[in-house]
Design a protein around this motif. Structure first.
Motif, short mmCIF file in Angstrom:
data_model
loop_
_atom_site.label_atom_id
_atom_site.label_comp_id
_atom_site.label_asym_id
_atom_site.label_seq_id
_atom_site.Cartn_x
_atom_site.Cartn_y
_atom_site.Cartn_z
N GLU A 193 1.79 6.81 6.91
CA GLU A 193 2.91 5.93 6.57
C GLU A 193 4.18 6.32 7.33
OE1 GLU A 193 5.43 4.95 2.61
OE2 GLU A 193 3.29 5.23 2.27
N SER A 246 12.64 -0.58 3.84
CA SER A 246 11.27 -0.94 3.43
C SER A 246 11.31 -1.76 2.14
CB SER A 246 10.45 0.33 3.19
OG SER A 246 10.97 1.02 2.07
N GLN A 250 -0.81 -1.76 -5.39
CA GLN A 250 0.22 -1.40 -4.42
C GLN A 250 1.15 -2.58 -4.19
OE1 GLN A 250 0.40 1.71 -3.26
NE2 GLN A 250 2.20 1.33 -2.03
N ASP A 277 5.08 -2.92 -3.47
CA ASP A 277 6.33 -2.19 -3.29
C ASP A 277 7.54 -2.94 -3.84
OD1 ASP A 277 4.98 -0.11 -2.21
OD2 ASP A 277 5.47 -0.55 -0.13
N VAL A 291 -4.18 4.83 8.85
CA VAL A 291 -3.64 4.11 7.69
C VAL A 291 -3.94 4.89 6.41
CG1 VAL A 291 -3.69 1.74 8.56
CG2 VAL A 291 -5.77 2.76 7.61
N ASN A 325 3.78 5.71 11.15
CA ASN A 325 3.86 4.28 11.46
C ASN A 325 5.31 3.81 11.57
OD1 ASN A 325 1.34 2.95 11.88
ND2 ASN A 325 0.79 3.53 9.79
N ARG A 326 6.21 4.50 10.87
CA ARG A 326 7.63 4.12 10.96
C ARG A 326 8.35 4.90 12.06
NH1 ARG A 326 9.17 0.80 7.15
NH2 ARG A 326 7.75 0.54 5.38
#
Lengths: 403, 223
Positions: free
Chosen positions: A45, A190, A284, A286, A39, A48-49
């Protein structure tokens, strides 16, 4: 996490069909990713996708982590800075610590992949376990002008790989192995990039007291000297002499970075007395970043140095006209005067912003071209495709491959 | 509507996906550019004269190859850029011939304007030579007549159109595009084949090219 079908309305069915065709060609191969963290950070990032989507496509993809203690990661942070040509002192002890942790990992990490995909310098030495499988090294950082001591040390490992992968042509080095260009990507589904209802955008503007009565010029970046927030204010001030507008500088993550706190203070000091400058230290969040980008008239990215600069891709994806520096991966995303404006200075940035504010039709066209360019080249589906092509390329030497 | 002619051989659409390979070679000025143009693999010439078509296919229909773009945007040599951009790529049947034309265009310009040798790219703005690795995959789309052909043409990727029109002709040395070849030899429609062959695909965006092909074929089907 989005499923592959959900990308079809955005990129078209045929793009996803191509992914399935490629995935079928990788049947029977095991792809093993190794990096240093599950992480935090851009590499985790993206993995993870990508890893779940590759699996969904039927590519046997697994992801392992190396282990390292605090001292090891202090050393690799120093390496990181040195590769970015930032001044720092590297000692023999640093190299010894790196080699010691590498030795422990060579003993502990089990390698089982037909293709072993190593990310960044931390696990680079695992290549000493190479047998007859394929090894690829993915460099996510800007090494266009590296500290030679650190690069020469790492290069001894790099040359043992079958191929290296860089994010920009300017990062490539003279190497005896194949080198590929694979740019990073943004995920259109996202929170940072998905479509937002106008009410959400308006509520974020209201929350931060940003009025809608003047054009909004925005730079989204952490408070870092390399992002040149002071330069952005100077450019805004030059524009403001002729056009009434407001400036938003928003970014997060400065609290744990002493230099970041200092840069934030300097930025606030420079903005003092102008109520049209909004400086936001955002946690953070988004959705809020997404809303602020969508609310902007023009997006600026006046960095002095940049790895790839995905904030530019994010802005272009939202069809925003962008004025950005000609550094790192930004020229790949913006062809000057076609899909945005490139600049080299405060004056250049100010001139570009003025041009766009005074010519809204031109600005709109640049934004539309920019969105198309991102759609064709910098979305996650392209990244998936390139990675599968990279895996396949490990088995072919030719320039034209019939699969 | 006229009778639909069944093809002697079906047309299988392929798609072409590519990966960019870096060479580590870069040029800072016109002299270095010419020297490297003479020695880089043909795949580099192909990449830099065709990349723009696929990556920027939505832009206005002009073929700004990478050399032309760099010469104007970095070196500021607009006249040379215009000469490079207007090289009639469709005329050249081999990469070798295209390479020679690019080199001779730059050399002629240098001779006429020796001051152009004094222009240098700053750090990071050099010309980085890359090459294209093409992966060609047969798709599941197969046409047995022009009606099926045009239906598929409406939905396949622009990569597939790109492959059959550009890559098949120049890179695979087929001298013609795949669509014209199939329409002439399998459908037996020389006139339509010729109309498609006469298009200069370099002056269209790929989406406009798709529309033009569809229009030509549909008007033929509908008589």
């Amino acid at each position: 996490m989005a499923k592959i079908e959900e990308y079809i309305p955005i990129v078209g069915e045929s793009v996803v069909e191509d992914l399935r065709l490629l995935a079928a060609r990788l049947k029977g191969k095991v792809i093993q990713h190794v990096n240093s963290t599950a992480v935090g950070g851009g590499v985790a990032e993206i993995l993870n996708r990508l890893v779940p989507l590759l699996r969904e496509l039927g590519v046997d993809t697994r992801w392992d982590l190396m282990k390292g203690g605090g001292t090891f990661f202090e050393v690799t942070k120093k390496f990181h800075n040195a590769l970015h040509s930032r001044p720092c002192e590297i000692t023999q002890k640093d190299f010894d610590i790196f080699l010691e942790t590498s030795r422990e990992n060579i003993e502990e990490v089990v390698i089982y992949g037909d293709i072993v995909f190593i990310h960044d310098p931390q696990p680079i030495a695992l290549v000493d376990k190479k047998k007859d499988n394929k090894w690829l090294w993915r460099c996510h950082i800007d090494i266009s002008n590296p500290n030679t001591e650190v690069w020469d040390f790492l290069r001894n490992f790099v040359v043992k790989y079958d191929a290296a992968v860089f994010s920009s042509p300017t990062f490539s080095q003279k190497l005896p192995i194949r080198q590929f260009l694979i740019s990073p990507s943004i995920d259109p589904l996202s929170d940072k990039n998905k479509e937002l209802p106008q009410e959400v955008i308006d509520s974020v503007l209201e929350k931060y007291n940003i009025p809608k009565d003047k054009p909004l010029i925005t730079q989204i970046s952490r408070f870092d000297r390399l992002k040149d927030p002071i330069g952005v204010i100077e450019a805004y001030q030059q524009v403001k002499r002729y056009i009434d507008c407001q400036l938003l500088l928003a970014g997060g993550g400065a609290t744990d970075d002493p230099e970041g706190v200092q840069v934030l203070e300097e930025t606030k000091e420079r903005a003092k007395g102008d109520s049209d400058i909004h400086i936001l230290l955002l946690p953070q969040n988004d959705i809020e970043i997404n809303a602020l980008q969508r609310a902007s008239t023009i997006i600026v990215q006046k960095s002095l140095k940049e790895g790839f600069g995905l904030t530019v891709a994010e802005a272009l994806w939202k069809a925003k006209p962008v004025v950005a520096s000609h550094v790192g991966g930004i020229p790949l995303q913006i062809k000057n005067k076609y899909s945005g404006l490139l600049c080299h200075s405060v004056e250049g940035a100010a001139f570009g912003i003025k041009q766009l504010l005074n010519s809204p039709d031109y600005a709109k066209k640049l934004g539309q071209n920019g969105r198309e360019h991102i759609k064709n080249n910098y979305l996650l589906t392209r990244h998936l495709r390139d990675y599968m092509l990279l895996f396949l390329s490990a088995y072919y030497d030719e320039d034209v491959v019939h699969l | 509507m006229p009778e639909i002619i069944k093809a002697k051989e079906p047309f299988t659409f392929s798609t072409r996906l590519h990966l960019s390979e870096l060479t580590g070679l870069k040029a800072s000025d016109l002299k270095e550019l010419v020297e490297l143009l003479k020695e880089v693999p043909g795949s580099c010439i192909y990449h830099h004269t065709h990349r723009f078509l696929q990556q920027h296919q939505y832009l206005s229909p002009e073929p700004p190859n990478d050399f032309a773009y760099w010469v104007t945007s970095v070196l500021g040599e607009d006249e040379l850029a215009e000469r490079l951009a207007s090289i009639d790529t469709i005329q050249y049947l081999t990469i070798r011939a295209l390479r020679e034309k690019i080199i001779s265009t730059i050399e002629a310009y240098i001779e006429k304007h020796p001051r152009s040798l004094k222009k240098f790219a700053s750090e990071g703005e050099e010309f980085y030579f890359m090459k294209s690795i093409s992966f060609i995959i047969a798709s599941n789309y197969v046409a047995h007549d022009l009606v099926e052909f045009v239906d598929i043409l409406k939905k396949i990727t622009i990569d597939s159109i790109y492959f059959h029109i550009f890559e098949a002709r120049l890179r695979l040395d087929r001298k013609t595009n795949d669509f014209s070849y199939w329409i002439e030899t399998s459908i037996g429609d020389k006139e339509l084949a010729k109309k498609i062959l006469r298009l200069d695909p370099y002056t269209y965006t790929l989406e406009d090219l798709r529309k033009t092909l569809i229009r030509l074929i549909e008007s033929r089907i509908n008589g």
